[in-house]
Enzyme design. Structure first.
Site, PDB file in Angstrom:
ATOM      1  CD  GLU A 220       0.524  -7.997   2.854  1.00  0.00           C
ATOM      2  OE1 GLU A 220       1.443  -8.506   2.187  1.00  0.00           O
ATOM      3  OE2 GLU A 220      -0.680  -8.196   2.610  1.00  0.00           O
ATOM      4  CD  GLU A 331       2.675 -14.656   0.845  1.00  0.00           C
ATOM      5  OE1 GLU A 331       1.892 -14.736  -0.131  1.00  0.00           O
ATOM      6  OE2 GLU A 331       2.690 -13.680   1.625  1.00  0.00           O
TER       7      GLU A 331
END
Length: 416
Positions: A220, A331
């Site tokens: 990520e 997120e």
């Protein structure tokens, strides 16, 4: 008959109390250590904890050849490349960073960017060749976490779709059903409001393989606002990896052995500047992650040709071969600490419907195929866990290719 009920304090209260105690000790900026005389103010149990933290800091804060004081308060250490945390790993000890890999076909340019985008570079200082810039970790950083073991790690949770019982909420675009060898996108940078010190807001790319059980592998990269990890509300460039669904492996940035940094211009975990403003100028960062066809390692590139470093393939199980899913989006953590949905913002804090200069975006979404070629997305899926709180929309044109708008304010009349 009325009964007396003793209030039950949340677990983080005691960590926060310890943080306040240590904060009151007037720690020197350089080392983050207090004087022996001041230690007597702490009870023996807390003193042992502080000593364990200092031992831990001695392992992750490497000796530097130069130190740079950033205007935002960060201390950047210029560490010799071969002394960085990655080379504490048994399989990397004694090795040197690899030479640059072959870039995917279809890249616009390989000219390295020279513009400043991190606050620490505004000091007109830089790290010399042969070193890498590392944001120094302090006692206060570790004390904000519940434990040394949890510091620098994401809590275990799902990555997509089945998150109804989770405190992590997403608004993402994803592709699956094929073999993927990388991903690329440009993400505009904002400073979303994070209302609870144990929540965060991030925007990133996910490169994923394995099931969504204990064998999940992810790589990520993107930007995040995390008061717990960094102690402020600045958007920061970050990386993450795990090979067991966020349980015991992996970490943010360079806070464990894993990612090998090769670049002396970018400090992973440092604040990004400038940032986008509502109805004003927009600033975005371009990120690409791809698998080197020759050695099989996963490389990270920022902007037009600025290589940051790589994740060695041996770190992973499923990602040693390829990814089975790629995600782009936002997120947040919704802790419901006040008994209702958080007002922590995702992206700009505005819904996708507001569009350019108002909502957050990802543009030029691409994936890397088996032939090391960049391709536009096909069969794109959208998923917003709670669309009344944070939503997402997609589009395509000749300038931005595949793009998404996403985000939202969190708590509102339709998101109680």
């Amino acid at each position: 008959m009325a009964s007396s009920i003793s209030p039950k304090l949340p677990p983080f209260f005691f960590s926060f109390l310890t943080y306040l105690l240590v904060s009151s000790l007037s720690l020197p900026t350089g080392s983050g250590h207090s004087s022996p005389a001041n230690q007597t103010f702490l009870p023996p149990q807390e003193l042992q904890r502080i000593n364990r933290i200092r031992s831990y800091l001695g392992k992750i804060n490497k000796p530097s050849v130069k130190t740079i004081q950033s205007p935002d308060g960060d201390v950047i250490d210029c560490v010799l490349t071969h002394l960085q945390p990655a080379f504490d790993h048994p399989q990397l000890k004694g090795q040197k960073p690899l030479e640059p890999p072959e870039r995917p076909k279809g890249q616009d340019s390989i000219d390295e960017i020279t513009e400043r985008f991190q606050q620490w570079t505004n000091s007109n200082e830089s790290c010399p060749e042969g070193t890498i810039p590392i944001r120094r970790t302090t006692e206060k950083d570790v004390l904000r976490a519940n434990s040394i073991q949890k510091f620098g790690r994401k809590i275990r949770r799902g990555v997509r779709r089945d998150t109804a019982g989770s405190d992590h909420e997403h608004a993402v675009a994803f592709v699956n059903g094929d073999q993927y060898y990388g991903a690329k996108a440009s993400i505009n940078v904002w400073s979303p409001r994070v209302v609870d010190p144990y929540e965060f807001s991030l925007s990133q790319l996910w490169v994923i393989s394995g099931s969504f059980g204990n064998d999940l592998n992810t790589i990520e990269a993107g930007w995040q606002v995390s008061p717990e990890l960094y102690g402020d509300n600045y958007p920061r460039f970050f990386t993450y990896w795990t090979t067991d669904a966020y349980q015991a492996t992996g970490c943010y940035n360079l806070l464990c052995s894993g990612f090998v940094q090769t670049n002396n211009k970018i400090a992973i975990g440092a604040a990004i500047s400038p940032r986008s403003s509502y109805n004003a100028k927009q600033y975005d960062i371009q990120i690409m992650i791809w698998k080197d066809p020759k050695h099989g390692h996963w490389w990270l590139e920022f902007g037009q040709g600025l290589l940051i470093g790589y994740w060695p393939s041996f770190l992973f199980s499923h990602l040693r071969n390829h990814a089975s899913m790629v995600q782009f989006g936002g997120e947040i953590v919704n802790s419901r600490s006040m008994g209702y949905h958080t007002s922590t913002q995702m992206g700009s804090g505005h819904f996708a419907d507001e569009g350019y200069k108002r909502a957050s975006y990802f543009r030029n979404l691409q994936v890397v195929d088996w032939d090391n070629s960049l391709l536009p997305l096909s069969n794109i899926h959208l998923q917003a866990d709670h669309p009344n709180c944070y939503n997402i929309k997609s589009g395509k044109n000749n300038v931005w290719g595949n793009y998404i708008y996403y985000g939202g304010p969190g708590r509102n009349m339709r998101c109680p």
